[in-house]
Design a protein around this motif. Sequence first.
Motif: not given
Length: 290
Positions: A238-243
Motif C-alpha cells: 500500500h502506498p502509505a505503508e511503502a512511504l
Amino acid sequence: MRLPVLVGVDGSEHAAAAAGLAAREAALRGVPLRLLHASPQLPGAVVPGPALHRLRDIGAQLLQRTAADLAGRHPDLRVESVQSDDAPAGALVAAAGDAGLLVTGMRGRGGFEGLAVGSVALRAAAAAPCPVVLVPSRPGTFAEHGTGQVVLGFDAHRPVGEVADFAFSAADARAAPLHVVQAWAFPAESVSSRSLVVTEEDRADWEDQEVLRLSDVLRPWQEKYPGVTVGSDLMLLHPAEALLNASGGADLLVVGRRAEPRAADGRLGPIAHAVLHHARCPVAVVPHGG
C-alpha cells in the motif's frame, strides 16, 4: 520578489521545532522568515476587551523572544512578526496566500497526549495554497544539518510536476540524496482467485516495465537537477505503508495533495492523511492541480 517562509508559533515544543526548521529553510532560500501568532481558541463568541489585550501582549512577547532567538542563530536572516485575532487554522491558511512555504508543528498546545496531528496542522496541510511542511517535535537531522535523505512519493503513471520539483529542489539545495518511491499492489483477486494468478514471471515483467517507465518519467527532473543523486524503488505495498517504511531513516518525506478550488477547507487524500499520522520525520504536503 521571492516569497517568505511562514511559520506559526504558540509557545509549544512542536511550534519551537517548526520555527527552527523554518528559519533554516528561509536562510537556505535567502528569503525572509515570517512568524505568525494567532489568538488561541476561547469559548464564547465575544472575548472581553481586556482579555483580548492581554492575549495580544502575551503573543507579542512570544514573537519578540522567538524572533530574537532565531536572529541570534541566523544573523543574516530577516525576521518579520505578525499577529492575528483569527483562530490559528484560519489565520495560517489566510497568511499562506503570500508565502512560498508554510511550516507548522504537527501539534500545538491543544489536543491531548498521544494525538499525532492536531486539527490546525491538518487544516493547514489540506487548505494552504502553498506547500506545507509539518514538523514533529524532534524533526531529526533534516532540521539540524540538512544532509539527510529526501523521500518522494511518486506515480509514474500520473506524474505531478509540482511535487517532483519540490522534492528535487529540496534535495538539490541540501546536497542530499533523493529516494523516489512508487508503490502499487496487485488486486486481491489476482493473487487469490484460481482463475487469475500472478506468477513470478508476470511480476518480474511488470517490475521491469515499471522501472523503465519510472526512469523515463523522472528524466526531465534529473536533467534539471543534475547534482541530485536519485535512487528509486518499486514496492508491492500500500502506498502509505511503502512511504512510511522508506522514510524510516529519512529527514523529509514529500507527498502531494490535489488542490480542490471548490472545497474551502481543502482535502487530504488517504495516503497523505495516513502518512501525517504515522511519520516520524518532517512531511511536506505539496498542493497540485493535476
